[in-house]
Design an enzyme around this catalytic site. Sequence first.
Site, mmCIF file in Angstrom:
data_model
loop_
_atom_site.group_PDB
_atom_site.id
_atom_site.type_symbol
_atom_site.label_atom_id
_atom_site.label_comp_id
_atom_site.label_asym_id
_atom_site.label_seq_id
_atom_site.Cartn_x
_atom_site.Cartn_y
_atom_site.Cartn_z
ATOM 1 C CG ASP A 212 -1.591 1.426 1.533
ATOM 2 O OD1 ASP A 212 -3.464 0.840 0.767
ATOM 3 O OD2 ASP A 212 -2.154 1.874 1.840
ATOM 4 C CD GLU A 268 16.316 -14.663 3.703
ATOM 5 O OE1 GLU A 268 15.798 -15.356 4.291
ATOM 6 O OE2 GLU A 268 17.315 -13.694 4.358
#
Length: 555
Positions: A212, A268
């Site tokens: 956002d 990751e």
Amino acid sequence: MAATEPGATRTDQPWWRHAVTYQVYVRSFADSNGDGVGDLPGITARLPHLRDLGVDALWITPFYTSPQHDHGYDVADYTDVDPLFGTLEDADELIARAHELGLRVIVDLVPNHTSSEHEWFRAALAAGPGSPERARYLFRDGRGPDGSEPPNNWHSVFGGPAWTRVPDGQWYLHLFDSSQPDLDWRHPEVGEMFEQVLRFWLDRGVDGFRIDVAHGLLKEATLRDQLGGEAEPEHPHAMVERTLRDEPMWDQPEVHDVYRRWRRVLEEYDGDRMLVAEAWTQTPESMARFVRPDEMHQAFNFAWLLAPWSARSFADVIEGTFAAVESVGASPTWVLSNHDVVRHPTRYGAGPTGLARARAATLTMLALPGSAYLYQGEELGLEQVDVAPEHRQDPAWLRSGPESGDPGRDGSRVPLPWKGSQPPYGFGPGTAEASWIPQPASWHAHTVAAQTDDPASTLEFYREALRARRTWAATAGERVSDLAVEGDVLRFRRGPLLVVLNCGPEVVPLPAGEVLVSSGELVPLDGSPADSEGTGVSRGLPTDCAVWVRVPPSR
């Protein structure tokens, strides 16, 4: 659509590159407990609708702990679920069920500001000026002899000044509602906290994050006055009437360091986790900076949403978008509606004309390379609702008031109609009597149940278009060719597909070829029934209509 294992793709490309994502406005999708407000179990129960529609992913608006002053975009705790919407266990069940159905889950992250009820902000108010607690936010002394003037001339996106004074005399910045204080992203604890939030939800299995106000995290460090910014912009809260002007509060270069850090975190994890930016930038080039190879994976392409009903305008957006994203090796996105703007059937004229144009623009969009974002209810042909003032809850309207002439965003957030002949149309269980925003009495013809198996319905049109897209999105190539505007008609090729959009008043002849999908009924040009197999009958594309035609390679 057959369910696929999470992580599976149609090609060797990441899943999000060609995905169609469906935005779920959590308060308005489905209510499981009869309180009139949508919730996470309601979404889980209705996931088969999204599977049958043919989308690849859902993006869920904020469901975190919140006082709901901005319907969840004022977050008090980023690692828990607001009781209004359910529990963490409900979130886990939703994610698991979506994955069983072959759907990815994108959650909304709100990093520009917290709620004024977040523990950090409560501590900041208690600690006083100059404290470490206040350093996490943008507190400043006021101007004038007694500090009674705001620190600068910035305005809130929701109307009025962007500063609120606290009892000890200091002011804090809020680019949105006063209940949404902006964080100071130059403070290291802010970045550390949000990295923990990312990991919390990644560990629970989410596939991505919609960011956002991605362009707003960093402000110019001096917090200087906005040049020419003394007057409030007209209807500013929608963030769509952008012009090239001085904006020290938006799109600062340092914001990109934040997203490089986040990209490293996502890498990751397995499964092609992704980030998509809500970045209301002023140019395609500035939008493209958010999707450089080490930053976000996608950014919303609001240029398509902002384009008027015009073949030339749509062509300009296509050309400008590809020029911008190709410069950074990214893929484009396309969107026509969301919870912050007027629904596109209404923008295009409302009534039968608006709906015909909306279907045509959607079909054209779905043919383009890249990914597409749909907003809940557009598959039902829903228009913007004129919500009565006594039922409006949007803080943008509450701050600006009736004198602004802008009714706010509630009209695009009315709860969905699922079945039945009267409100709440199956939005909640049988005991439910109302929804948090009243639904129109005329929506009985727009319910999912009423439109299912009706070949003329907008719902079945969306299902057909998304089935066709599934076949062609990853196999028809990454580029468009032969893009041309002839009067009011837009044409382009994507591999073997010819896409034609008629924005003008006259019927347009179509070439021989197999019609894969059209947004409206084709018309014969020689007195014979229109033929979709290309056996010699001349076919015409009527006004406000689009079509996909598979044509011979030599054409």
